[in-house]
Design an enzyme around this catalytic site. Structure first.
Site, PDB file in Angstrom:
ATOM      1  N   TYR A  95       0.855  -1.188   0.000  1.00 49.91           N
ATOM      2  CA  TYR A  95       0.000   0.000   0.000  1.00 49.91           C
ATOM      3  C   TYR A  95       0.896   1.246   0.000  1.00 49.91           C
ATOM      4  O   TYR A  95       1.811   1.373   0.807  1.00 49.91           O
ATOM      5  CB  TYR A  95      -0.889  -0.040   1.237  1.00 49.91           C
ATOM      6  CG  TYR A  95      -1.887   1.083   1.408  1.00 49.91           C
ATOM      7  CD1 TYR A  95      -2.202   1.959   0.366  1.00 49.91           C
ATOM      8  CD2 TYR A  95      -2.555   1.264   2.611  1.00 49.91           C
ATOM      9  CE1 TYR A  95      -3.119   2.969   0.535  1.00 49.91           C
ATOM     10  CE2 TYR A  95      -3.482   2.273   2.797  1.00 49.91           C
ATOM     11  CZ  TYR A  95      -3.758   3.121   1.761  1.00 49.91           C
ATOM     12  OH  TYR A  95      -4.674   4.130   1.934  1.00 49.91           O
ATOM     13  N   CYS A  96       0.645   2.164  -0.950  1.00 50.86           N
ATOM     14  CA  CYS A  96       1.363   3.441  -1.040  1.00 50.86           C
ATOM     15  C   CYS A  96       2.868   3.175  -1.159  1.00 50.86           C
ATOM     16  O   CYS A  96       3.294   2.420  -2.022  1.00 50.86           O
ATOM     17  CB  CYS A  96       0.998   4.328   0.150  1.00 50.86           C
ATOM     18  SG  CYS A  96       1.584   6.042   0.024  1.00 50.86           S
ATOM     19  N   ILE A  97       3.710   3.761  -0.290  1.00 54.05           N
ATOM     20  CA  ILE A  97       5.144   3.531  -0.443  1.00 54.05           C
ATOM     21  C   ILE A  97       5.535   2.118  -0.037  1.00 54.05           C
ATOM     22  O   ILE A  97       6.639   1.661  -0.376  1.00 54.05           O
ATOM     23  CB  ILE A  97       5.992   4.570   0.311  1.00 54.05           C
ATOM     24  CG1 ILE A  97       5.807   4.460   1.824  1.00 54.05           C
ATOM     25  CG2 ILE A  97       5.684   5.965  -0.156  1.00 54.05           C
ATOM     26  CD1 ILE A  97       6.786   5.331   2.589  1.00 54.05           C
ATOM     27  N   GLY A 122       4.074  -0.251  -1.417  1.00 52.74           N
ATOM     28  CA  GLY A 122       4.071  -0.819  -2.758  1.00 52.74           C
ATOM     29  C   GLY A 122       5.315  -0.466  -3.545  1.00 52.74           C
ATOM     30  O   GLY A 122       5.801  -1.270  -4.349  1.00 52.74           O
ATOM     31  N   MET A 144      -1.623  -1.044  -4.121  1.00 51.46           N
ATOM     32  CA  MET A 144      -2.720  -0.133  -3.819  1.00 51.46           C
ATOM     33  C   MET A 144      -2.190   1.296  -3.762  1.00 51.46           C
ATOM     34  O   MET A 144      -1.281   1.585  -2.976  1.00 51.46           O
ATOM     35  CB  MET A 144      -3.385  -0.502  -2.496  1.00 51.46           C
ATOM     36  CG  MET A 144      -4.138  -1.821  -2.522  1.00 51.46           C
ATOM     37  SD  MET A 144      -5.080  -2.070  -1.013  1.00 51.46           S
ATOM     38  CE  MET A 144      -5.806  -3.665  -1.356  1.00 51.46           C
TER      39      MET A 144
END
Length: 629
Positions: A366-368, A370, A394
């Site tokens: 999710y976010c960083i 990812g 995500m």
């Protein structure tokens, strides 16, 4: 300019009679009128700006309006709790004023047209009021698109309506002047427009008691108690050194957040690994590991039961593990991005495989989280390690060529300042990150709270997502400096082989797994078309989903809510082409992801134990790292 009239004499006809909201435009007109026409738009050197500042100071000393505005800005105690960069705002205004000199006739014509529009809006407002007083029903007004002016008085009361319309017209005029400024590159124009928007938002009449009908009504209804409460709230925020955005006593992880049953089954100096208790008799054979961003606490994945993504996954029969990052302090300043790879991803995935007995696992970032995952996947590809099966990203960036307004805060000078702060402290304070993200949605996250807390005298709302947003983490110096330089500044992941980690050059094209990627339509941190870029970067088959709402609400959007999402089965050459071919679906994308994930998670069987002999449960979820302040 040939015209020697004063700035006040040259304000557009009919303008000076409009109360309150014209202060911003009047100030701009006064400054523009006082500047000599010989300073062209190209004269933006330090000497030119210094001369403009000298003349501006002289003008402030002469103009009572400007002097009072300047004094209010410097005396306003909210300057200590509102994270607006007034120096950058002033710089943006100076650029607009200086650029206006290149065509003073056009500037004057534009200001005159604005004055006419303001005067016309005032006539319309008073005309409709007159019809109501005569018993006639005026045309029904359109619903307010701007939540700041949702109260009926902004439409029905001619004084407040005139105030609102003149403010909106003047704001739009100023922003459009900024957009029309010649000679700016794309980055400078974006910076200019952003800080002009910060200025016009800060000048809203809703932020003053005398021009906010809702606050005035509340003061009368409470006999002034709301004003006393507002003053008390302001004093408390001044003492704390920040604007309160949420009732911090309403929530706590382990009390009414992060309640999904589970155990911490592994701990190292950087992470705790949580395994969640199965909720179904049988579970999919292949487990799922979730990597949240390390700039926030992990429990965005596990809020209240009604909106917990972890709870949803467990009830769908997925054996779920989540990484909970430690909140770094100065002792961790030498922690590197390779430590995040080793301790946060590789080591935890080994533990998951050992506990479940599965050679492969699915993974979500999710976010960083990812971004880190993409680097690890490219590194594993170079190693020939196939431990990860299906991958989910995500609202995650890999290509940092387009990062929206976040770029305003991450230019070379800003990065230098961040690194200097981290060198001094050993970490980046979580408040610095929070201020940056809050400014990206200042009307919702800053000014709405100013009205609520100080003008209405209300306590901040009890809202779980806002509580999580305020419960930030610090950034370890070495890892964060590397991350900022190699992503936002240099965008090195876009060049195969430029980033070398643990002895291997990285190539995102070597990522061959099936991928499910999610963007959010109104994301102000990871623009949806930037999240889409993984479809052209990775070598595997990608299913891209576009959710409604923003960076958080677009992801934490459980079934049964009011969300929607878009899908497109065929590939596309560009994000725009993908969107044109996409089909909208009502409901949550969680069910679509669950079906996709189930196809890649193996058959169902009895669930594995909670931990094992090598990795016994250490404590109950949510663990200890998430509680660190």
């Amino acid at each position: 300019m040939a015209d020697t009239k004063t700035g006040e004499d040259r304000r557009p006809s009919g303008f000076s009679s409009i109360p309150g909201a014209e202060a911003m435009l009047a100030s701009l007109a006064s400054w523009t009128a006082a500047m000599p026409a010989s300073q062209g738009a190209g004269m933006l050197s330090d000497a030119a700006v210094a001369e403009a500042l000298r003349q501006a100071k002289a003008l402030i000393d002469r103009d009572p309006l400007l002097k009072s505005v300047d004094s209010m800005w410097n005396a306003n105690p909210m300057r200590d709790v509102i994270p607006v960069d007034w120096a950058e705002v002033a710089r943006a205004l100076r650029i607009v004023w200086l650029q206006s000199f290149s065509d003073p006739a056009a500037t004057l014509a534009s200001a005159t047209a604005l004055g006419a529009n303001v005067f016309r809006a005032a006539l319309d407002a008073w005309g409709e009021a007159g019809k109501r007083w005569l018993g006639e029903a005026p045309p029904e007004g359109k619903p307010a698109n701007d939540k700041r002016f949702a109260a009926p008085e902004w439409q029905a009361n001619p004084v407040f309506r005139t105030l609102k319309e003149s403010y909106l017209l003047a704001s739009d005029w100023l922003v459009q002047r900024g957009k029309a400024s010649p000679g700016l590159d794309a980055a400078e124009r974006q910076r200019l427009e952003f800080h002009l928007r910060q200025f016009v938002d800060a000048m809203s009449p809703t932020l003053l008691l005398a021009s906010n009908p809702v606050a005035l009504k509340r003061a009368m209804e409470t006999g002034g108690a709301s004003l006393a409460n507002g003053a008390r709230n302001l004093i408390e925020d001044l003492q704390a050194g920040r604007l309160s955005m949420v009732d911090e006593n309403a929530f706590a992880p382990g009390r009414n957040l992060a309640l999904t049953p589970g155990k911490v089954v592994h701990r190292n100096k950087l992470v705790e690994l949580i395994q969640y208790t199965p909720q179904t008799p049988n579970v999919h054979a292949r487990p799922l590991l979730i990597l949240p961003p390390w700039i926030n606490k992990y429990y965005i994945m596990d809020m209240q039961p009604k909106n917990s993504l972890v709870d949803f996954l467990v009830r769908q029969g997925f054996t779920t593990f989540v990484v909970s990052w430690r909140n770094p302090d100065a002792s961790m300043e030498e922690t590197t991005i390779e430590d995040y790879m080793d301790l946060g991803v590789l080591e935890t995935s080994d533990v998951v495989r050992d506990i479940t007995g599965s050679e492969t696992l699915n993974v979500m970032g999710y976010c960083i989280g990812g971004t880190l995952l993409a680097m690890v996947l490219a590194w594993l590809a170079a190693e020939g390690d196939k431990r990860f099966n299906a991958v989910t990203f995500m609202v995650s960036l890999q290509d940092f060529s387009r990062v929206g307004d976040t770029a305003i805060f991450l230019g070379d000078g800003a990065i230098d300042a961040i690194e200097a702060q981290m060198m001094q402290r050993g970490y980046l304070d979580s408040r610095e990150m929070a201020n940056m993200f809050n400014l990206l949605r200042s009307n919702d996250l800053i000014w709405a709270n100013v009205v609520n807390n100080y003008l209405l005298g209300e306590k901040p709302p009890a809202f779980d997502l806002l509580y999580w947003n305020s419960d930030g983490t610090r950034m370890a110096r070495a890892a964060h400096a590397w991350y900022l330089r190699n992503t936002y500044v240099e965008n090195n992941l876009m060049v195969p082989g430029r980033v070398v980690l643990k002895g291997h050059p990285l190539d995102l094209g070597a990522i061959k797994q099936d991928i499910y990627a999610v963007g959010a339509e109104k994301d102000h941190i990871v623009p949806w078309d930037a999240a889409w870029q993984i479809t052209r970067l990775a070598g595997g088959k990608v299913r891209y989903i576009l959710g409604s709402s923003g960076h958080i609400a677009g992801i934490i959007n459980p079934p049964g809510g009011k969300g929607s999402y878009w899908t497109a089965e065929a590939g596309a050459e560009t994000a725009g082409a993908w969107k044109r071919a996409a089909v909208k679906h009502d409901g949550s994308w969680w069910t679509d992801w669950s079906a996709w994930l189930a196809e890649r998670s193996g058959r169902k069987a009895k669930p594995p134990g909670m931990g094992n002999n090598a990795h016994p449960p250490l404590c109950d979820a949510p663990g200890t790292y998430v509680l660190q302040k």
